[in-house]
Design a protein around this motif. Structure first.
Motif, mmCIF file in Angstrom:
data_model
loop_
_atom_site.group_PDB
_atom_site.id
_atom_site.type_symbol
_atom_site.label_atom_id
_atom_site.label_comp_id
_atom_site.label_asym_id
_atom_site.label_seq_id
_atom_site.Cartn_x
_atom_site.Cartn_y
_atom_site.Cartn_z
ATOM 1 N N ALA A 72 -12.913 28.687 -56.785
ATOM 2 C CA ALA A 72 -13.159 29.961 -56.103
ATOM 3 C C ALA A 72 -14.359 29.879 -55.165
ATOM 4 O O ALA A 72 -14.346 30.465 -54.085
ATOM 5 C CB ALA A 72 -13.355 31.081 -57.118
ATOM 6 N N GLY A 73 -15.385 29.143 -55.558
ATOM 7 C CA GLY A 73 -16.582 29.016 -54.725
ATOM 8 C C GLY A 73 -16.306 28.398 -53.367
ATOM 9 O O GLY A 73 -17.037 28.642 -52.409
ATOM 10 N N ASN A 74 -15.235 27.618 -53.264
ATOM 11 C CA ASN A 74 -14.844 27.036 -51.982
ATOM 12 C C ASN A 74 -13.881 27.938 -51.225
ATOM 13 O O ASN A 74 -13.901 27.976 -49.999
ATOM 14 C CB ASN A 74 -14.185 25.668 -52.191
ATOM 15 N N VAL A 75 -13.030 28.644 -51.954
ATOM 16 C CA VAL A 75 -11.988 29.449 -51.319
ATOM 17 C C VAL A 75 -12.511 30.791 -50.809
ATOM 18 O O VAL A 75 -12.203 31.202 -49.687
ATOM 19 C CB VAL A 75 -10.813 29.683 -52.294
ATOM 20 N N VAL A 76 -13.298 31.486 -51.618
ATOM 21 C CA VAL A 76 -13.701 32.858 -51.287
ATOM 22 C C VAL A 76 -14.432 32.963 -49.951
ATOM 23 O O VAL A 76 -14.107 33.852 -49.153
ATOM 24 C CB VAL A 76 -14.505 33.484 -52.450
ATOM 25 N N PRO A 77 -15.384 32.085 -49.617
ATOM 26 C CA PRO A 77 -16.019 32.213 -48.296
ATOM 27 C C PRO A 77 -15.017 32.100 -47.137
ATOM 28 O O PRO A 77 -15.116 32.830 -46.150
ATOM 29 C CB PRO A 77 -17.021 31.056 -48.262
ATOM 30 N N GLN A 78 -14.032 31.226 -47.284
ATOM 31 C CA GLN A 78 -13.023 31.088 -46.234
ATOM 32 C C GLN A 78 -12.112 32.314 -46.186
ATOM 33 O O GLN A 78 -11.738 32.770 -45.113
ATOM 34 C CB GLN A 78 -12.197 29.818 -46.453
ATOM 35 N N LEU A 79 -11.781 32.855 -47.357
ATOM 36 C CA LEU A 79 -10.999 34.097 -47.384
ATOM 37 C C LEU A 79 -11.746 35.219 -46.685
ATOM 38 O O LEU A 79 -11.169 35.967 -45.886
ATOM 39 C CB LEU A 79 -10.691 34.506 -48.826
#
Length: 146
Positions: free
Chosen positions: A48-55
Motif C-alpha cells: 500500500a505504501g507504494n500504491v497509495v501515493p500513485q493512486l
C-alpha cells in the motif's frame, strides 16, 4: 525472446516498482477486454505504501477512465489518506464514478466516513445511490459501536 527471458530481462533492468505508474495510467475508453481487471491483480502485489501515493496522483487525472479505474483500485487500499480525494469524487455527476467512489469510501474504517456519507445524502442522487448511501451510513454506525 520467450516469456521467461522477457521477465528475467525486466527483473534485471527495470525494478517492478517502476512499472506501477505505467500500470495505473494504462486505462482508456472501453472495458480493456479483461486487461484492466488483470491490472488489479498485478497492482495488488504491491505494498500500500507504494500504491497509495500513485493512486492519489491519478485520482486528480484529467482522464476520466484513469480516475474511474484508480478509484476501483483504491477500494483495495483503504486508508484515510484517500478520503480527501474520494470526497471530491463521491460528489461526481457521473453516476459510475460516484458509485465506484462510494464503494472505495465505504472500505475505509475512519470516524470521518460517516460525516462524508451524511453530507453526500444531501446531494441529488438516484434512488439506488441514495439507498446505498443510507445503508453505508447505518453500517458505519454499527461498526463503530463497541
Amino acid at each position: 525472446m520467450n516469456q521467461n527471458q522477457c521477465l528475467a530481462f525486466l527483473a534485471r533492468h527495470h525494478p517492478i516498482r517502476v512499472a506501477l505508474p505505467q500500470l495505473l495510467n494504462v486505462f482508456g475508453p472501453g472495458n480493456g477486454y479483461g486487461v484492466y481487471q488483470a491490472i488489479e491483480g498485478a497492482v495488488m502485489q504491491y505494498q500500500a505504501g507504494n500504491v497509495v501515493p500513485q493512486l492519489l496522483e491519478n485520482l486528480g487525472s484529467p482522464a476520466r477512465e484513469i480516475i474511474y479505474w484508480n478509484v476501483q483500485l483504491a477500494a483495495n487500499f483503504s486508508t484515510e489518506r484517500l478520503i480527501a480525494s474520494l470526497t471530491i469524487l463521491v460528489r461526481s455527476a457521473n453516476e459510475d464514478l460516484l458509485a465506484a467512489s462510494l464503494i472505495a469510501v465505504r472500505q475505509i474504517k475512519s470516524p470521518r466516513v460517516p460525516a462524508l456519507l451524511e453530507a453526500l445524502s444531501c446531494f441529488p442522487l438516484t434512488d439506488e445511490i441514495r439507498a446505498s448511501v443510507a445503508n453505508h451510513i447505518d453500517k458505519q454506525r454499527q461498526d463503530q459501536i463497541p
